[in-house]
Design a protein around this motif. Structure first.
Motif, mmCIF file in Angstrom:
data_model
loop_
_atom_site.group_PDB
_atom_site.id
_atom_site.type_symbol
_atom_site.label_atom_id
_atom_site.label_comp_id
_atom_site.label_asym_id
_atom_site.label_seq_id
_atom_site.Cartn_x
_atom_site.Cartn_y
_atom_site.Cartn_z
ATOM 1 N N TYR A 32 -6.353 4.915 -7.135
ATOM 2 C CA TYR A 32 -7.013 4.465 -5.970
ATOM 3 C C TYR A 32 -8.446 4.431 -6.160
ATOM 4 N N GLY A 33 -9.535 3.881 -5.907
ATOM 5 C CA GLY A 33 -10.934 4.034 -6.106
ATOM 6 C C GLY A 33 -11.648 4.199 -4.980
ATOM 7 N N PHE A 35 -15.544 4.288 -3.069
ATOM 8 C CA PHE A 35 -16.908 3.558 -3.559
ATOM 9 C C PHE A 35 -17.776 4.122 -2.219
ATOM 10 N N ARG A 95 -10.008 1.700 -1.953
ATOM 11 C CA ARG A 95 -9.265 0.582 -2.698
ATOM 12 C C ARG A 95 -8.297 1.147 -3.240
ATOM 13 N N GLU A 96 -6.734 0.937 -2.608
ATOM 14 C CA GLU A 96 -5.840 1.481 -3.222
ATOM 15 C C GLU A 96 -5.132 0.231 -4.203
ATOM 16 N N SER A 97 -4.262 0.742 -5.206
ATOM 17 C CA SER A 97 -3.850 -0.027 -6.221
ATOM 18 C C SER A 97 -2.643 -0.924 -5.345
ATOM 19 N N SER A 102 -5.400 -5.806 -3.107
ATOM 20 C CA SER A 102 -5.687 -4.742 -2.686
ATOM 21 C C SER A 102 -7.200 -4.904 -1.818
ATOM 22 N N LYS A 103 -7.116 -4.095 -0.725
ATOM 23 C CA LYS A 103 -8.272 -4.135 0.304
ATOM 24 C C LYS A 103 -9.106 -3.073 0.155
ATOM 25 N N LEU A 104 -10.340 -3.231 0.411
ATOM 26 C CA LEU A 104 -11.512 -2.367 0.434
ATOM 27 C C LEU A 104 -11.420 -2.009 1.998
#
Lengths: 116, 114
Positions: A32-33, A35, A95-97, A102-104
């Protein structure tokens, strides 16, 4: 279930001081990311900093740094040497992989006011 | 160039009008998004286009109709809106796929429905 949690009420900081904006998240995806975005009253969402789930070091971008504590699922934004122009709303997002779709997902945001 | 351009910046429309919001990017991004944002609230995802195909529709009413004519352009067609649809509409773009891709946002269109 809420995936991104920002619970602080409006934050105030004195100019030139540092401030920490809190963010916790919830996901079962190992990739995941995270931000952070800044939104001034003009409305534009400005990308500030990114942290990947596999990153070993905390991200830094100029006066912005991210205090990433994976076990606690927290990704707090630290702004050093606050400036009057930092007064804005700040959103944590994840954001999930999930391939190309993938949604933010955003937290509810924190309003930061910098005092002269 | 990390710019996403939205037009118009402000729009006032009646409930019987038809209008369109436009969004353009030249970063080579193949994912584009429409978000709706009410005051003091987070952006809410409406639509996602991936490689010019609609990939996500978050159960948006049919009075909102998205269109992606090519990889650089994204439109949102509006028809028979309600006053509660008044909001800031944000367009964003990103590289398609993966958890590490940041989204770049435009300045938004402030829509008022009267």
């Amino acid at each position: 279930a809420q995936k991104i949690t920002q619970t602080q009420p409006g934050m105030f900081v004195q100019e030139k001081e540092a401030v920490t904006l809190d963010c916790t998240y919830d996901t079962s995806d190992p990739s995941y990311g995270l931000f952070w975005y800044k939104q001034p009253s003009s409305g534009e969402m400005i990308f500030l900093i990114y942290q990947g789930s596999y990153d070993q070091q905390n991200a830094t971008e100029g006066r912005y740094s991210l205090n990433f504590q994976k076990a606690r699922k927290s990704a707090n934004l630290v702004i050093s040497a606050s400036q009057l122009g930092d007064s804005a709303m700040y959103f944590c997002a994840m954001r999930e992989s999930a391939g190309a779709n993938s949604k933010l997902t955003f937290g509810k945001g924190i309003t930061l006011s910098v005092r002269p | 160039d990390t710019e996403v351009t939205q037009t118009p910046k402000h729009l006032v429309m009646g409930m019987t009008n038809k209008k369109s919001l436009k969004c353009e990017q030249h970063m080579g991004h193949r994912a584009m998004y429409w978000y709706k944002q009410k005051a003091k609230k987070p952006p809410e995802l409406m639509f996602v286009y991936s490689y010019e195909k609609l990939s996500i529709n978050e159960s948006v009413p049919s009075r909102f109709s998205p269109e992606c004519p090519n990889s650089s352009l994204l439109n949102l067609h509006l028809h028979a809106l309600q006053p509660e649809d008044s909001a800031l509409y944000l367009c964003a773009s990103s590289q398609a796929g993966g958890a590490s891709t940041e989204a770049f946002f435009g300045q938004g269109t402030r829509l008022t429905v009267v």
